[in-house]
Design a protein around this motif. Structure first.
Motif, PDB file in Angstrom:
ATOM      1  N   GLY A  49       0.852  -1.179   0.000  1.00  0.00           N
ATOM      2  CA  GLY A  49       0.000   0.000   0.000  1.00  0.00           C
ATOM      3  C   GLY A  49       0.886   1.226   0.000  1.00  0.00           C
ATOM      4  N   LEU A  50       0.417   2.290  -0.557  1.00  0.00           N
ATOM      5  CA  LEU A  50       1.240   3.483  -0.695  1.00  0.00           C
ATOM      6  C   LEU A  50       1.709   3.988   0.663  1.00  0.00           C
ATOM      7  CD1 LEU A  50       2.271   5.318  -2.917  1.00  0.00           C
ATOM      8  CD2 LEU A  50       0.319   6.795  -2.550  1.00  0.00           C
ATOM      9  N   GLU A  51       0.807   4.046   1.643  1.00  0.00           N
ATOM     10  CA  GLU A  51       1.192   4.551   2.953  1.00  0.00           C
ATOM     11  C   GLU A  51       2.163   3.598   3.638  1.00  0.00           C
ATOM     12  OE1 GLU A  51       0.506   7.533   4.092  1.00  0.00           O
ATOM     13  OE2 GLU A  51      -0.425   7.836   2.145  1.00  0.00           O
ATOM     14  N   MET A  52       1.901   2.264   3.513  1.00  0.00           N
ATOM     15  CA  MET A  52       2.755   1.278   4.162  1.00  0.00           C
ATOM     16  C   MET A  52       4.176   1.363   3.648  1.00  0.00           C
ATOM     17  SD  MET A  52       4.438  -1.786   3.611  1.00  0.00           S
ATOM     18  CE  MET A  52       3.608  -2.556   2.205  1.00  0.00           C
ATOM     19  N   CYS A  74      12.113   8.422  -7.993  1.00  0.00           N
ATOM     20  CA  CYS A  74      11.034   7.751  -8.714  1.00  0.00           C
ATOM     21  C   CYS A  74      10.690   8.459 -10.015  1.00  0.00           C
ATOM     22  CB  CYS A  74       9.781   7.674  -7.843  1.00  0.00           C
ATOM     23  SG  CYS A  74       9.989   6.755  -6.312  1.00  0.00           S
ATOM     24  N   SER A  75      11.292   9.620 -10.247  1.00  0.00           N
ATOM     25  CA  SER A  75      10.864  10.449 -11.368  1.00  0.00           C
ATOM     26  C   SER A  75      11.489  10.039 -12.701  1.00  0.00           C
ATOM     27  CB  SER A  75      11.218  11.918 -11.089  1.00  0.00           C
ATOM     28  OG  SER A  75      12.622  12.076 -10.931  1.00  0.00           O
ATOM     29  N   PHE A 211      10.188  -0.114  -5.763  1.00  0.00           N
ATOM     30  CA  PHE A 211       9.856   0.047  -7.180  1.00  0.00           C
ATOM     31  C   PHE A 211       8.346   0.098  -7.360  1.00  0.00           C
ATOM     32  CE2 PHE A 211       9.104  -1.337 -11.529  1.00  0.00           C
ATOM     33  CZ  PHE A 211      10.042  -0.607 -12.237  1.00  0.00           C
ATOM     34  N   GLU A 212       7.608  -0.774  -6.657  1.00  0.00           N
ATOM     35  CA  GLU A 212       6.152  -0.778  -6.744  1.00  0.00           C
ATOM     36  C   GLU A 212       5.578   0.533  -6.215  1.00  0.00           C
ATOM     37  OE1 GLU A 212       4.133  -4.422  -7.468  1.00  0.00           O
ATOM     38  OE2 GLU A 212       5.469  -3.312  -8.805  1.00  0.00           O
ATOM     39  N   TYR A 213       6.187   1.055  -5.172  1.00  0.00           N
ATOM     40  CA  TYR A 213       5.776   2.334  -4.599  1.00  0.00           C
ATOM     41  C   TYR A 213       5.904   3.444  -5.648  1.00  0.00           C
ATOM     42  CZ  TYR A 213       6.185   6.580  -1.740  1.00  0.00           C
ATOM     43  OH  TYR A 213       6.051   7.837  -1.217  1.00  0.00           O
ATOM     44  N   CYS A 214       7.046   3.457  -6.332  1.00  0.00           N
ATOM     45  CA  CYS A 214       7.284   4.477  -7.360  1.00  0.00           C
ATOM     46  C   CYS A 214       6.278   4.349  -8.503  1.00  0.00           C
ATOM     47  CB  CYS A 214       8.708   4.349  -7.895  1.00  0.00           C
ATOM     48  SG  CYS A 214       9.994   4.760  -6.701  1.00  0.00           S
ATOM     49  N   GLU A 218       3.508   7.086  -9.858  1.00  0.00           N
ATOM     50  CA  GLU A 218       3.375   7.472 -11.263  1.00  0.00           C
ATOM     51  C   GLU A 218       1.932   7.341 -11.721  1.00  0.00           C
ATOM     52  OE1 GLU A 218       6.080   5.061 -13.445  1.00  0.00           O
ATOM     53  OE2 GLU A 218       7.864   6.005 -12.608  1.00  0.00           O
ATOM     54  N   ARG A 219       1.270   6.227 -11.333  1.00  0.00           N
ATOM     55  CA  ARG A 219      -0.123   6.026 -11.740  1.00  0.00           C
ATOM     56  C   ARG A 219      -1.034   7.091 -11.147  1.00  0.00           C
ATOM     57  NH1 ARG A 219       1.313   0.375 -11.440  1.00  0.00           N
ATOM     58  NH2 ARG A 219       0.878   0.325  -9.209  1.00  0.00           N
TER      59      ARG A 219
END
Length: 227
Positions: A49-52, A74-75, A211-214, A218-219
């Motif tokens: 999850g984004l916050e986690m 992440c950019s 990586f999943e967080y980044c 982006e999404r």
């Protein structure tokens, strides 16, 4: 250069270098205790999850705690994350092709027209979770000659982003590496032929989560700009 070509370059080592790279007495080895896959597999994994992820990845924050500055890494557009593990035979030994085929079949792997074995999910998108190659050049496995094959090891690899979540690809790859190592009597190592440890595995898992967080950032940014 394609990802497979990079994988081939990684494993294209002279025989002398290859032998030294898998020696347990090599000073380059991580000094942490070898990984306990039973213990690691039982550990409870929190859902992504984004916050986690933001809370669990303090290195992604800036010095003043601001997330936007901290997530500058992440950019980069088109960023990719390779995931690579190797299963190597004991020093001075080889894996026989017949044994590889037995373990590949038991793990539900399928040979592709590209000369690689692939792992697919039981349900959902029919795309590989990860692939397996020979560590010896040219990296491909000839299905017609596999019964006479002898090799020092095999490489399990994936590249994110993929058709599946990074967590799904990583978990399946690690689980299969453990299964192959057990069935073949080999050792699980990283892409540099260093014995895999809890420390290394945890670091790899954290990289996947980051990586999943980044990607999630982006999404969300793309969704906001499109609204």
């Amino acid at each position: 250069m394609s990802f497979l070509e990079k994988i081939k370059q990684t494993f294209a080592k002279p025989a002398s270098e290859e032998e030294s790279s898998v020696s347990p007495h090599d000073g380059r080895y991580d000094q942490h205790a070898p990984i306990d896959f039973g213990e690691w597999g039982q550990a409870e994994e929190p859902p992504l999850g984004l916050e986690m992820v933001a809370e669990d990845e303090p290195q992604m924050r800036s010095a003043d705690g601001g997330r936007e500055a901290a997530n500058s890494k992440c950019s980069e557009p088109g960023a990719v994350l390779p995931i690579v593990l190797t299963v190597m035979a004991a020093e001075g030994d080889y894996f026989e092709g017949s044994d590889l085929l037995r373990e590949f079949n038991a793990a539900g792997l399928h040979i592709g027209k590209d000369g690689l074995f692939h792992a697919f999910p039981e349900h959902g998108v029919r795309a590989p979770l990860f692939s397996i190659s020979n560590v010896l050049n040219p990296g491909l496995i000839d299905a017609q000659k596999i019964m006479t094959l002898q090799t020092r090891g095999v490489a399990l690899f994936a590249q994110l982003p993929a058709a599946h979540s990074g967590k799904a690809c990583f978990s399946a790859l690690v689980e299969t590496a453990n299964r192959l190592a057990t069935g073949l009597g080999g050792q699980i190592m990283d892409s540099e032929r260093r014995l895999l440890t809890n420390h290394t595995l945890q670091r790899m898992q954290e990289q996947v989560l980051e990586f999943e967080y980044c990607r999630e950032l982006e999404r969300r940014k793309a969704g906001q700009s499109g609204s």
